[in-house]
Design an enzyme around this catalytic site. Structure first.
Site, mmCIF file in Angstrom:
data_model
loop_
_atom_site.group_PDB
_atom_site.id
_atom_site.type_symbol
_atom_site.label_atom_id
_atom_site.label_comp_id
_atom_site.label_asym_id
_atom_site.label_seq_id
_atom_site.Cartn_x
_atom_site.Cartn_y
_atom_site.Cartn_z
ATOM 1 N N ASP A 160 32.834 16.499 -24.045
ATOM 2 C CA ASP A 160 31.769 15.600 -24.126
ATOM 3 C C ASP A 160 32.065 14.662 -22.918
ATOM 4 O O ASP A 160 31.363 13.546 -22.851
ATOM 5 C CB ASP A 160 31.590 14.766 -25.290
ATOM 6 N N SER B 97 33.778 16.889 -29.306
ATOM 7 C CA SER B 97 34.855 16.488 -28.309
ATOM 8 C C SER B 97 35.651 17.401 -27.705
ATOM 9 O O SER B 97 34.951 18.490 -27.040
ATOM 10 C CB SER B 97 35.575 15.263 -28.823
HETATM 11 MG MG MG Z 1 36.030 13.484 -26.209
#
Ligand code: MG
Length: 454
Positions: A236, A96
């Protein structure tokens, strides 16, 4: 065995905590748990992505699961593709917004919902017992490359129509949205300028977490080009952040509250879901349109679960993770950017006008040192003391720590998940209200810590 799954799946330093051996075993355990026939696998732009992907896919094939390889795409594209293509499970290799040396595995079910605590516990049990379902050599899985972007684009283009030619600057930050975010905005008729739109797992341009500080280049570009809006994503792309037409970073709570109100207005009321840390401006705005706000623990999975359970119209966290349940249940950065533009168009407003309707409250945060072995117990004990100290409270919740809603603000006391700290978050209608609540609560926490030591 320590718990592997956190609130965002398995996460750790690549090849230190998260090795190919572990990736293979996690895949095998998930496939065993899901009795999977078909899986979709994708990764973000991280350097360790290919290494972990090969190991993860190997685990799936050994279980007899067929694997659709989506390549480098955002988490929401993977989650949506898993749903649209009828897969039993989706795997996203990403850490992330964390620094480049980290990686992780997020797991989704066939309904685009991230694995729940119950699913994760079941997978961990299989892993601990090494109770894997290995296929006969004649029934091993097969891999097929797919174009998940195409599947996602057709959904997004059906969901959003723009009449105006919006002048947009987009900053994927060298992350997984590098291709699809500019592509989607162009397909919707926007004039698109892209920054940092080359995939690079070292994240050389900016930190992968979108903040006012990390988006300074984007803000300057929006201003220089006289653009209508700047949009940015995390590594992401399940989070979105906005820069307004004047080049100012838009506060996450206020954009969430403004869009939540718009969603309620469109549907004529309903439920908006957010977490315990979000500003009470989400409630203020929801009440205008007859909406109700449901608050969950911090973590997008809890928001998505509550959205599904309560049939909510919209939900999100004040880090830019927004969920649009009419389309799927995974927080979606690029889709949120497109829907945000559609909302501006519908309302005939600029970004600053749209967000300007949301009241600005005052947030204060304090970290108070408290021993790890005491912190959780202490938060529990504080509940009664807090209620006694603020007898006029309007709501009390222990969904995550202890949260007290007051007439002029709220306070939240949580034990830090990683450090020997008690975290106090306070919001007040005015600076004085925030200060008063903070002082009173801080004194109470110190008193409780002292009482515990004697
Ligand atoms: Mg993320």
């Amino acid at each position: 065995m320590a718990k592997l799954f956190g609130s965002s799946g398995v996460r750790g330093l690549a090849n230190v905590d998260l090795t190919p051996i572990l990736a293979c075993k996690v895949a095998l355990a998930v496939a065993t748990h899901a009795i999977a026939k078909k899986a979709v696998v994708a990764r973000d732009t991280r350097v360790s992505g290919c290494m972990l992907e090969d190991a993860l896919v190997s685990g799936l094939l050994s279980n007899g699961t067929d694997v659709l390889l989506a390549g480098m795409v955002p988490t929401p594209v993977l989650a949506y593709a898993a749903k649209a293509l009828g897969a039993d499970v989706g795997f996203m290799l990403t850490a992330s917004h964390n620094p480049p040396q980290y990686n992780g595995i997020k797991v989704f079910n066939g309904d685009s919902l991230s694995y729940t605590d119950a699913d994760q516990d079941a997978v961990e049990k299989i892993l601990a017992d090494e109770n894997f379902a290995l296929a006969d050599w004649r029934s091993l899985g097969k891999t097929t490359p797919i174009d998940a972007s195409q599947v996602y684009m057709s959904m997004a283009q059906k969901a959003v129509t723009l009449k105006r030619r919006w002048n947009v600057v987009v900053d994927p930050g060298c992350g997984a949205a590098f291709s699809i975010a500019p592509q989607l905005l162009k397909a919707l008729g926007c004039k698109v300028t892209a920054l940092n739109a080359q995939p690079d797992g070292y994240f050389p341009a900016r930190k992968s977490e979108p903040t006012a500080e990390s988006l300074q280049d984007l803000a300057k570009t929006v201003k220089t080009l006289h653009a209508d809006v700047g949009v940015a994503f995390d590594g992401d792309a399940d989070r979105v952040a906005f820069i307004d037409e004047r080049g100012f970073f838009v506060n996450f709570d206020r954009s969430l509250a403004a869009y939540g109100a718009f969603a309620l207005k469109q549907r004529g009321g309903g439920v908006v879901v957010t977490n315990v840390e979000a500003s009470m401006c989400v409630e203020t705005m929801a009440q205008k349109y007859g909406g109700k706000v449901v608050r969950t623990r911090v973590g997008d999975i809890y928001v998505s679960e509550a959205i599904k359970r309560d049939g909510a119209v919209f939900g999100g966290e004040p880090c830019g993770a927004w969920v649009h349940p009419q389309l799927h249940l995974c927080p979606d950065g690029p889709l949120s950017a497109a829907l945000f533009l559609a909302a501006l168009e519908e309302e005939g407003k600029s970004v600053s006008e749209f967000v300007g309707e949301v009241p600005e409250y005052i947030t204060m945060r304090e970290n108070i040192v408290c021993k790890n072995e005491q912190k959780y117990k202490l938060v529990e004990k504080l509940s009664d003391a807090l209620k006694d100290a603020f007898p006029a409270y309007t709501d009390f919740s222990t969904v995550d720590g202890a949260r007290l809603a007051l007439k002029n603000g709220w306070l939240l006391v949580r034990a830090s998940g990683t450090e020997p700290l008690i975290r106090l978050t306070v919001e007040g209608e005015s600076p004085q209200a925030a200060k008063d609540i903070t002082q009173k609560a801080t004194a109470l926490i110190h008193k409780q810590i002292e009482a515990n030591q004697t």
